[in-house]
Enzyme design. Structure first.
Site, PDB file in Angstrom:
ATOM      1  N   ALA A   1       0.803  -1.342  -0.059  1.00  0.00           N
ATOM      2  CA  ALA A   1      -0.071   0.009  -0.041  1.00  0.00           C
ATOM      3  C   ALA A   1       0.857   1.310  -0.021  1.00  0.00           C
ATOM      4  O   ALA A   1       0.711   2.243  -0.839  1.00  0.00           O
ATOM      5  CB  ALA A   1      -1.198  -0.065   1.158  1.00  0.00           C
TER       6      ALA A   1
ATOM      7  N   ARG B   1       4.076 -11.904  -3.299  1.00  0.00           N
ATOM      8  CA  ARG B   1       4.024 -10.751  -2.641  1.00  0.00           C
ATOM      9  C   ARG B   1       5.357 -10.051  -2.696  1.00  0.00           C
ATOM     10  O   ARG B   1       5.568  -8.753  -3.123  1.00  0.00           O
ATOM     11  CB  ARG B   1       3.769 -10.821  -0.853  1.00  0.00           C
ATOM     12  CG  ARG B   1       3.808  -9.478  -0.363  1.00  0.00           C
ATOM     13  CD  ARG B   1       3.580  -9.640   1.244  1.00  0.00           C
ATOM     14  NE  ARG B   1       3.706  -8.149   1.958  1.00  0.00           N
ATOM     15  CZ  ARG B   1       4.648  -7.734   2.044  1.00  0.00           C
ATOM     16  NH1 ARG B   1       5.874  -8.248   1.998  1.00  0.00           N
ATOM     17  NH2 ARG B   1       4.674  -6.684   2.717  1.00  0.00           N
TER      18      ARG B   1
ATOM     19  N   TYR C   1      -2.559 -21.888  -5.995  1.00  0.00           N
ATOM     20  CA  TYR C   1      -2.431 -21.180  -7.515  1.00  0.00           C
ATOM     21  C   TYR C   1      -1.083 -20.995  -7.520  1.00  0.00           C
ATOM     22  O   TYR C   1      -0.028 -21.041  -6.625  1.00  0.00           O
ATOM     23  CB  TYR C   1      -3.396 -20.010  -7.376  1.00  0.00           C
ATOM     24  CG  TYR C   1      -2.918 -18.832  -6.534  1.00  0.00           C
ATOM     25  CD1 TYR C   1      -1.797 -18.068  -6.201  1.00  0.00           C
ATOM     26  CD2 TYR C   1      -3.790 -18.727  -5.121  1.00  0.00           C
ATOM     27  CE1 TYR C   1      -1.561 -17.015  -5.390  1.00  0.00           C
ATOM     28  CE2 TYR C   1      -3.629 -17.726  -4.203  1.00  0.00           C
ATOM     29  CZ  TYR C   1      -2.603 -16.924  -4.425  1.00  0.00           C
ATOM     30  OH  TYR C   1      -2.104 -16.129  -3.313  1.00  0.00           O
TER      31      TYR C   1
ATOM     32  N   ASP D   1      -3.340  -1.773   5.258  1.00  0.00           N
ATOM     33  CA  ASP D   1      -3.890  -2.426   6.642  1.00  0.00           C
ATOM     34  C   ASP D   1      -3.834  -1.826   7.710  1.00  0.00           C
ATOM     35  O   ASP D   1      -4.700  -2.010   8.811  1.00  0.00           O
ATOM     36  CB  ASP D   1      -2.998  -3.766   6.721  1.00  0.00           C
ATOM     37  CG  ASP D   1      -3.161  -5.085   6.058  1.00  0.00           C
ATOM     38  OD1 ASP D   1      -4.011  -5.045   5.093  1.00  0.00           O
ATOM     39  OD2 ASP D   1      -2.558  -6.193   5.972  1.00  0.00           O
TER      40      ASP D   1
HETATM   41  C1  LIG Z   1       6.169  -9.537   5.877  1.00  0.00           C
HETATM   42  C2  LIG Z   1       5.195  -9.473   5.365  1.00  0.00           C
HETATM   43  C3  LIG Z   1       4.584 -10.739   4.588  1.00  0.00           C
HETATM   44  C4  LIG Z   1       3.317 -11.003   4.074  1.00  0.00           C
HETATM   45  N1  LIG Z   1       2.864 -12.013   3.638  1.00  0.00           N
HETATM   46  C5  LIG Z   1       1.661 -11.828   3.077  1.00  0.00           C
HETATM   47  C6  LIG Z   1       1.591 -13.229   2.206  1.00  0.00           C
HETATM   48  O1  LIG Z   1       2.163 -14.289   2.233  1.00  0.00           O
HETATM   49  N2  LIG Z   1       0.130 -13.375   1.534  1.00  0.00           N
HETATM   50  C7  LIG Z   1      -0.866 -12.225   1.954  1.00  0.00           C
HETATM   51  O2  LIG Z   1      -1.942 -12.183   1.145  1.00  0.00           O
HETATM   52  N3  LIG Z   1      -0.573 -11.273   2.560  1.00  0.00           N
HETATM   53  C8  LIG Z   1       0.963 -11.015   3.223  1.00  0.00           C
HETATM   54  N4  LIG Z   1       1.162  -9.959   3.699  1.00  0.00           N
HETATM   55  C9  LIG Z   1       0.063  -8.772   3.975  1.00  0.00           C
HETATM   56  C10 LIG Z   1      -0.322  -8.242   2.824  1.00  0.00           C
HETATM   57  O3  LIG Z   1       0.931  -7.746   2.206  1.00  0.00           O
HETATM   58  C11 LIG Z   1      -0.887  -6.938   3.438  1.00  0.00           C
HETATM   59  O4  LIG Z   1      -2.278  -7.428   3.819  1.00  0.00           O
HETATM   60  C12 LIG Z   1      -1.377  -6.095   1.996  1.00  0.00           C
HETATM   61  O5  LIG Z   1      -0.661  -6.208   1.023  1.00  0.00           O
HETATM   62  C13 LIG Z   1      -1.656  -4.679   2.828  1.00  0.00           C
HETATM   63  O6  LIG Z   1      -0.337  -3.914   2.581  1.00  0.00           O
HETATM   64  P1  LIG Z   1       0.000  -2.859   3.537  1.00  0.00           P
HETATM   65  O7  LIG Z   1       1.152  -2.137   2.554  1.00  0.00           O
HETATM   66  O8  LIG Z   1      -0.909  -2.233   4.075  1.00  0.00           O
HETATM   67  O9  LIG Z   1       0.648  -3.367   4.853  1.00  0.00           O
HETATM   68  P2  LIG Z   1       2.093  -4.306   4.936  1.00  0.00           P
HETATM   69  O10 LIG Z   1       2.152  -5.314   3.766  1.00  0.00           O
HETATM   70  O11 LIG Z   1       1.996  -5.000   6.332  1.00  0.00           O
HETATM   71  O12 LIG Z   1       3.113  -3.356   5.061  1.00  0.00           O
HETATM   72  C14 LIG Z   1       3.459  -2.476   5.990  1.00  0.00           C
HETATM   73  C15 LIG Z   1       4.984  -2.135   6.049  1.00  0.00           C
HETATM   74  O13 LIG Z   1       5.168  -1.109   7.193  1.00  0.00           O
HETATM   75  C16 LIG Z   1       6.462  -1.417   7.706  1.00  0.00           C
HETATM   76  N5  LIG Z   1       6.263  -0.900   8.883  1.00  0.00           N
HETATM   77  C17 LIG Z   1       5.556  -1.502  10.117  1.00  0.00           C
HETATM   78  N6  LIG Z   1       5.543  -0.550  11.366  1.00  0.00           N
HETATM   79  C18 LIG Z   1       6.466   0.476  10.877  1.00  0.00           C
HETATM   80  C19 LIG Z   1       6.896   1.552  11.599  1.00  0.00           C
HETATM   81  N7  LIG Z   1       6.457   1.882  12.994  1.00  0.00           N
HETATM   82  N8  LIG Z   1       7.551   2.285  10.996  1.00  0.00           N
HETATM   83  C20 LIG Z   1       7.861   2.376   9.487  1.00  0.00           C
HETATM   84  N9  LIG Z   1       7.575   1.151   9.001  1.00  0.00           N
HETATM   85  C21 LIG Z   1       6.694   0.240   9.567  1.00  0.00           C
HETATM   86  C22 LIG Z   1       6.422  -2.905   7.650  1.00  0.00           C
HETATM   87  O14 LIG Z   1       7.810  -3.353   7.772  1.00  0.00           O
HETATM   88  C23 LIG Z   1       5.717  -3.175   6.273  1.00  0.00           C
HETATM   89  O15 LIG Z   1       6.911  -3.089   5.366  1.00  0.00           O
HETATM   90  C24 LIG Z   1       2.369  -9.772   4.324  1.00  0.00           C
HETATM   91  C25 LIG Z   1       2.853  -8.479   4.992  1.00  0.00           C
HETATM   92  C26 LIG Z   1       4.213  -8.464   5.538  1.00  0.00           C
HETATM   93  C27 LIG Z   1       4.589  -7.284   6.122  1.00  0.00           C
END
Ligand SMILES: Cc1cc2nc3c(=O)[nH]c(=O)nc-3n(C[C@H](O)[C@H](O)[C@H](O)COP(=O)(O)OP(=O)(O)OC[C@H]3O[C@@H](n4cnc5c(N)ncnc54)[C@H](O)[C@@H]3O)c2cc1C
Length: 417
Positions: free
Chosen positions: A29, A122, A235, A312
């Site tokens: 995101a 991912r 898949y 998220d």
């Molecule tokens: C390591 C990991 C593995 C995943 N594996 C899967 C999977 O196999 N299958 C699946 O469906 N979904 C997986 N997900 C979840 C999926 O990526 C997310 O639900 C979705 O893509 C939404 O992404 P997001 O960017 O909102 O959150 P996320 O993908 O969780 O990314 C959040 C980012 O914020 C960073 N972060 C956290 N706290 C802080 C802070 N205090 N300061 C700075 N940075 C911070 C984290 O390191 C991470 O890179 C995973 C997420 C992560 C982090």
């Protein structure tokens, strides 16, 4: 404390400098938001707490509501050789291996929803986004910076970041976007109270090299196996070289990570009454990672003053509609459309953020709710399972996808914003 001083919005406007957004979190995101916001004329600093964005995670499904947006920033082309466009969604009865339904995906779904369904790893998607971010002149990616606090004034907001071996770093911006995932620090700093809701389910995931997977699992399809208190999804990913398998079981184990090891014998025992094919698939993996499935109730706002959330951090959801990443991508597109108006048309930031909440909260909340319900349906037992299965056998394949047309045909860059 070292300060990375940026001109604030008023100073920027006076010398015609683009306004500055600070994004905490370089997941799917946050990175997507960086690319969209750069298109809207903002300068971006994006920080992640991890010192390297390692290849973690497993499969992600990208529905047309997300790929239509990723096309706008060139990412679908970048995934050309890596992502797979599945031919069908196949639904199986876990106990006896009966195929109960098959819904066309591939070309047919692409035409129907105006963009492709893709399945990918991912890490592949994250790498494609990082490549674009690293070469964009208006985006700075900084790793090893953990958001811990904020300082706000009327004219600007500063993020305070912890680093492993140095003093705290302060980065000032016109807007701070919390994209720091499920356990978001930004969310706490924004004063949002909804506590995590453990679902009583855990996801176990593994990647099996194609040639080691059972033959039936090598097809370019998304497969869903349903049974009492458990389901399986598999898949191909990585251009078809690997098979992504996720098993969801009822389980009260709680942990905050994505990568706790899972004992294959424990998982195999949960599927011992299932048909041979399902057991072969579960048994084909040497190791599993598991995570506890958690969401939060929707909030009435995400934004305040010079801060907002996306992905998220804003709306963690159950994975049963495979919309977690896709909803974060929608957030990014909507936020950038509104912030373009702030930069180019003098639209007030407060109004833009209010509108962002108004557009995004109801939609993501509807998806969150539908995803929770879907999880219950997948794990039905007894009479409820029989009724579900009868309905599935009678349903024309097209109708299966049509039930979620409200998700897939949505265009977040459309006239709502
Ligand atoms: C390591 C990991 C593995 C995943 N594996 C899967 C999977 O196999 N299958 C699946 O469906 N979904 C997986 N997900 C979840 C999926 O990526 C997310 O639900 C979705 O893509 C939404 O992404 P997001 O960017 O909102 O959150 P996320 O993908 O969780 O990314 C959040 C980012 O914020 C960073 N972060 C956290 N706290 C802080 C802070 N205090 N300061 C700075 N940075 C911070 C984290 O390191 C991470 O890179 C995973 C997420 C992560 C982090």
């Amino acid at each position: 404390m070292p300060e990375d001083r940026e001109p604030n919005a008023a100073e920027a406007a006076s010398v015609n400098i683009a306004p500055h957004v600070l994004i905490a979190g370089a997941g799917i995101a946050g990175l997507t938001a960086a690319l969209f916001l750069a298109k809207s004329g903002w300068r971006i600093t994006i920080c992640d707490r991890e010192p390297t964005l390692a290849e973690v995670g497993a499969g992600l499904q990208l529905a047309p509501n997300a790929t239509r947006l990723l096309q706008e920033i060139g990412i679908v082309d970048d995934l050309d050789d890596i992502a797979v466009e599945p031919n069908a969604l196949k639904v199986w009865r876990g106990l006896n291996g009966e195929q109960m339904a098959s819904a066309p995906m591939g070309k047919k779904a692409h035409e129907r929803f105006g963009a492709p369904f893709l399945v990918t790893h991912r890490a592949d998607l994250q790498n494609a986004l990082i490549k674009r971010v690293n070469t964009h002149p208006d985006i700075t990616l900084r790793l090893g910076l953990r958001l811990v606090d904020i300082r706000e004034s009327e004219a600007s907001i500063a993020g305070l970041f912890e680093v492993d071996d140095g003093p705290e770093i302060r980065i000032e911006a016109d807007l701070l976007v919390g994209a720091d995932g499920l356990w978001s620090r930004a969310r706490t700093l924004a004063g949002l109270p909804a506590p995590p809701r453990y679902s009583g389910k855990t996801a176990w995931r593994t990647i099996i090299p194609r040639e080691e997977a059972p033959v039936f699992a090598r097809e370019a399809d998304v497969n869903l196996w349903m049974g009492p208190d458990a389901h399986l999804v598999h898949y191909p990913v990585c251009g078809g070289r690997d098979i992504n398998v996720v098993a969801i079981i009822e389980d009260d184990w709680r942990d905050e990570g994505w990568s706790a090891p899972g004992n294959p014998d424990v998982l195999a025992s949960r599927f011992r009454s299932w048909c041979n094919k399902a057991r072969d698939l579960v048994g084909a993996a040497e190791s599993w990672k598991r995570w506890a499935l958690v969401d939060r109730a929707p909030e009435s706002r995400w934004s305040r003053a010079r801060m907002t959330l996306l992905g998220d951090a804003a709306h963690p959801m159950m994975p049963f509609l495979a919309q977690g990443a896709s909803q974060g991508i929608e957030d990014a597109a909507v936020l950038s459309t509104l912030l373009r108006k702030v930069h180019r048309e003098g639209f007030p930031l407060a109004t833009a953020l209010r509108q962002y909440d108004t557009v995004r909260i109801p939609r993501s909340a509807r998806v969150q709710k539908a995803a929770r319900q879907q999880g219950q349906i997948y794990h039905f037992d007894g009479i409820k399972a029989s009724l579900r299965d009868t309905a599935l056998r009678m349903l024309p394949g097209d109708t299966l996808m049509q039930r979620f047309a409200w998700i897939y045909e949505h265009n977040a860059l459309g006239p709502d914003v």
